[in-house]
Write a protein that holds these residues in place. Structure first.
Motif, PDB file in Angstrom:
ATOM      1  N   ARG A   1       5.161   1.220  -3.277  1.00 55.63           N
ATOM      2  CA  ARG A   1       4.825   2.441  -2.521  1.00 55.63           C
ATOM      3  C   ARG A   1       3.332   2.715  -2.412  1.00 55.63           C
ATOM      4  O   ARG A   1       2.928   3.647  -1.730  1.00 55.63           O
ATOM      5  CB  ARG A   1       5.494   3.647  -3.177  1.00 55.63           C
ATOM      6  N   ALA A   2       2.520   1.968  -3.100  1.00 57.38           N
ATOM      7  CA  ALA A   2       1.074   2.178  -3.029  1.00 57.38           C
ATOM      8  C   ALA A   2       0.424   0.967  -2.359  1.00 57.38           C
ATOM      9  O   ALA A   2       1.074  -0.061  -2.153  1.00 57.38           O
ATOM     10  CB  ALA A   2       0.512   2.354  -4.436  1.00 57.38           C
TER      11      ALA A   2
ATOM     12  N   PRO B   1       0.836   0.453   1.736  1.00 59.41           N
ATOM     13  CA  PRO B   1       2.083   0.783   1.020  1.00 59.41           C
ATOM     14  C   PRO B   1       3.307   0.246   1.774  1.00 59.41           C
ATOM     15  O   PRO B   1       3.386   0.370   2.994  1.00 59.41           O
ATOM     16  CB  PRO B   1       2.071   2.317   1.008  1.00 59.41           C
TER      17      PRO B   1
END
Ligand SMILES: [Zn+2]
Length: 173
Positions: free
Chosen positions: A84-85, A98
């Protein structure tokens, strides 16, 4: 080990040849692999070739040059849309947005794999590392390893993918 890898004559990259390089999945799984047309134009004896299976969303396939042969690896992406990053691919060292890097696991070849022993790596979700190392100008979503030439990045990708393949084959650690 020699039965697990096969040399591909240049220009002979048929689906059957690609399936025969697969080291860490069953024959049935290799048979069900979908091979996009562009893969037949690649030279996996000299560059890393990777793709996601169009018919099996969590499946990925990687062809890796290792010791004069080609090692085919069946990968499985962790469920979901990837990390997610912002993250760096372990194989091509490209910094991606992400969701564009995923954790992939490969069953170890042979008996270890049958006992569910796996090896993992973070890699570009699309497994297009060979294309990403050729990008000349960084974009907001795709930043190649800085300070290196394209050929240095290609060499690094080959080395890291070969090290990963060797772990799957358990010939090195
Ligand atoms: Zn990558």
């Amino acid at each position: 080990m020699s039965s697990a890898t096969v040399d591909l004559e240049h220009g002979q990259l048929t689906d059957e040849a690609i399936r025969s390089t697969m080291t860490n999945c069953s024959r049935g799984e290799a048979h069900r692999m979908r091979v996009p047309g562009w893969v037949h134009e690649c030279d996996p004896a000299h560059e890393v070739v990777g793709w996601r299976d169009p018919k099996a969303p969590e499946r990925g396939w990687l062809l890796v040059p290792l010791d004069e042969a080609v090692v085919g690896l069946a990968l499985r992406a962790a469920p979901g849309r990837g990390v997610r990053a912002t993250a760096v691919c372990d194989l091509c060292r490209t910094t991606r947005s992400p969701g564009d890097v995923s954790l992939f696991v490969a069953a170890r070849a042979g008996e270890a794999g049958r006992k569910h022993d796996t090896v993992g790596t973070y890699a570009c979700s699309d497994l297009a590392c060979a294309d990403n190392v050729r990008v000349l100008r960084a974009t907001p979503t795709l930043k190649p390893d800085p300070g290196l030439s394209v050929s240095q990045r290609q060499e690094g990708l080959r080395e890291r993918a070969a090290a990963f393949a060797a772990k799957v084959l358990a010939t090195r650690d």
